[in-house]
Design an enzyme around this catalytic site. Structure first.
Site, PDB file in Angstrom:
ATOM      1  N   ASP A   9       0.857  -1.186   0.000  1.00  0.00           N
ATOM      2  CA  ASP A   9       0.000   0.000   0.000  1.00  0.00           C
ATOM      3  C   ASP A   9       0.892   1.235   0.000  1.00  0.00           C
ATOM      4  O   ASP A   9       1.688   1.446   0.918  1.00  0.00           O
ATOM      5  CB  ASP A   9      -0.898  -0.014   1.246  1.00  0.00           C
ATOM      6  CG  ASP A   9      -2.001   1.021   1.174  1.00  0.00           C
ATOM      7  OD1 ASP A   9      -2.146   1.677   0.125  1.00  0.00           O
ATOM      8  OD2 ASP A   9      -2.739   1.166   2.173  1.00  0.00           O
ATOM      9  N   ASP A 104      -3.258   2.564  -5.882  1.00  0.00           N
ATOM     10  CA  ASP A 104      -2.072   2.615  -5.025  1.00  0.00           C
ATOM     11  C   ASP A 104      -1.880   1.390  -4.148  1.00  0.00           C
ATOM     12  O   ASP A 104      -1.114   1.438  -3.179  1.00  0.00           O
ATOM     13  CB  ASP A 104      -2.120   3.867  -4.142  1.00  0.00           C
ATOM     14  CG  ASP A 104      -3.310   3.870  -3.194  1.00  0.00           C
ATOM     15  OD1 ASP A 104      -4.240   3.071  -3.385  1.00  0.00           O
ATOM     16  OD2 ASP A 104      -3.309   4.688  -2.243  1.00  0.00           O
ATOM     17  N   GLU A 105      -2.527   0.275  -4.459  1.00  0.00           N
ATOM     18  CA  GLU A 105      -2.323  -0.919  -3.644  1.00  0.00           C
ATOM     19  C   GLU A 105      -2.576  -2.179  -4.463  1.00  0.00           C
ATOM     20  O   GLU A 105      -3.312  -2.171  -5.453  1.00  0.00           O
ATOM     21  CB  GLU A 105      -3.235  -0.916  -2.408  1.00  0.00           C
ATOM     22  CG  GLU A 105      -4.718  -0.904  -2.724  1.00  0.00           C
ATOM     23  CD  GLU A 105      -5.578  -0.979  -1.474  1.00  0.00           C
ATOM     24  OE1 GLU A 105      -5.279  -1.817  -0.596  1.00  0.00           O
ATOM     25  OE2 GLU A 105      -6.557  -0.221  -1.395  1.00  0.00           O
TER      26      GLU A 105
END
Length: 404
Positions: A9, A104-105
């Protein structure tokens, strides 16, 4: 170590990219989202801003009240997407088994792979090193036996953290016990408040609750919650993304809007945005839906099936206007805060996508079907021309008339 799942993350992703690209903002509270003098929300913010109580989804005006010295940035989502692709490329060089769950993860499955991915801890350290050195950003990683525990682990020691979750059942139970019950994936604010009313504040207390009590309190969700409290999660990392179930656009008015022409114009813009996104992904939809939020924050939604799967602007505009008419807004104008339009029940666009649901034995009905097919081809050609012009000159370069 046998733990094969990583959850990576990125830390305050959008804000961190802005701080990287604007050195003068490093160490300062950066808030990405709507400006404080307009209606809108915070998309994300730096850790410096979080110390003032600012968080994502907070109204920007409230964020300004908490942190007036904050640097408000509108956000460059094209840039963030480009950086996201760089991040995912690093993951895919570690293992091909990557499930991206947001910009974003991602989850990484380190089973049955060669090289550094055979050692999940070394893989996690390598990922963090490369993100730091190649992109000048940081990421937090959870290493665990399953997806739930990996996700929980990545959030425990942010920013730039590495959490190794134990892999024996007894150690997992002990690891989870002191954590707040709100750490469980899927426990939202309302469920957390409900559990607190019955004296369940930690995962350990949840572990001690009788299954029958949880069933009565939470229904079928109770059993699933109990499994997570013991660290049980049977899901697998899906390397191939699942087909999108819906696409939607929303618009929040700067001031509550009562002007029906303006509301109608915004809706038509959203219909066209959804149509363009469907065509770009080569998808068609068989469901249209509308969302309205009034000035008192009351929110309604309406939906209707589409006769055949479509992605044409004309068909989506017609559906959107029909849904808007069904709200009664034209007969009883009411201030509108937000309007949204979306398309659902998506499937891949093929030549078969547009076939009529049932052919008729009657010539006149078949003629009507042929006319509809000709109209579809005309719509397709027009949409393609519009998409090409907008791709070259920008989304606002071409505006359709209401009669098109």
């Amino acid at each position: 170590m046998a733990t094969p799942i990583l959850h990576v993350d990125m830390d305050a992703f959008f804000a961190s990219v802005e701080q990287r690209d604007h050195p003068q903002w490093r160490g300062k509270p950066v808030i990405v989202g709507s400006p404080p003098d307009q209606r809108g929300v915070v998309s994300t913010c730096s850790y410096e801003a979080r110390r003032f109580g600012v968080h994502s989804a907070m109204p920007s005006r409230q964020a300004y009240q908490l942190c007036p010295q904050g640097i408000f940035v509108p956000g460059d989502y094209k840039k963030y997407s480009a950086v996201s692709r760089q991040v995912m490329a690093i993951f895919e060089q570690i293992t091909p088994n990557v499930e991206q769950v947001s910009v974003d993860e991602a989850f990484l499955d380190c089973q049955n792979v060669l090289g550094i991915a055979q050692n999940p801890i070394a893989a996690a350290q390598e990922i963090r090193r490369r993100i730091r050195e190649e992109l000048q950003l940081t990421a937090s990683v959870g290493v665990a036996p399953n997806m739930f525990l990996a996700k929980l682990g990545s959030d425990l020691h942010k920013p730039d953290g590495l959490t190794i979750v134990p892999d024996s059942p007894a150690d997992i139970v002990s690891f989870l016990a002191p954590l707040p019950v709100g750490r469980i994936w899927g426990v939202g604010k309302k469920t957390e408040e409900l559990l607190h009313r019955y004296g369940v504040a930690t995962i350990g207390q949840l572990q001690q609750m009788p299954p029958t009590f949880l069933d009565k309190l939470l229904g079928s969700y109770g059993q699933h919650l109990r499994e997570l409290a013991y660290g049980i999660d049977h899901r697998k990392v899906q390397s191939e993304p699942e087909p999108e179930k819906s696409l939607s656009q929303e618009y929040t008015f700067l001031e509550d809007c009562t002007a029906l022409p303006t509301i109608r114009a915004r809706l038509l813009e959203q219909c066209e945005r959804v149509g363009e996104r469907l065509r770009r992904r080569r998808l068609v939809a068989s469901l249209a839906f509308l969302k309205l939020r009034y000035d008192d924050f009351r929110t309604i939604s309406r939906q209707r099936p589409l006769e055949i799967p479509v992605n044409s602007d004309r068909a989506l505009r017609e559906a959107g206007l029909a849904l808007l008419a069904g709200t009664g807004l034209f007969e009883h104008p009411t201030p509108i805060r937000l309007i949204g339009f979306g398309a659902g029940n998506l499937q891949e666009e093929t030549s078969a996508s547009y076939l009529p649901r049932q052919l008729s034995l009657f010539p006149e009905e078949n003629q009507a079907a042929e006319n509809a097919e000709n109209a579809r081809k005309k719509d397709k050609a027009l949409d393609q021309a519009v998409d090409e012009l907008r791709a070259k000159f920008g989304l606002k370069s071409l505006k359709r008339g209401d009669g098109e």
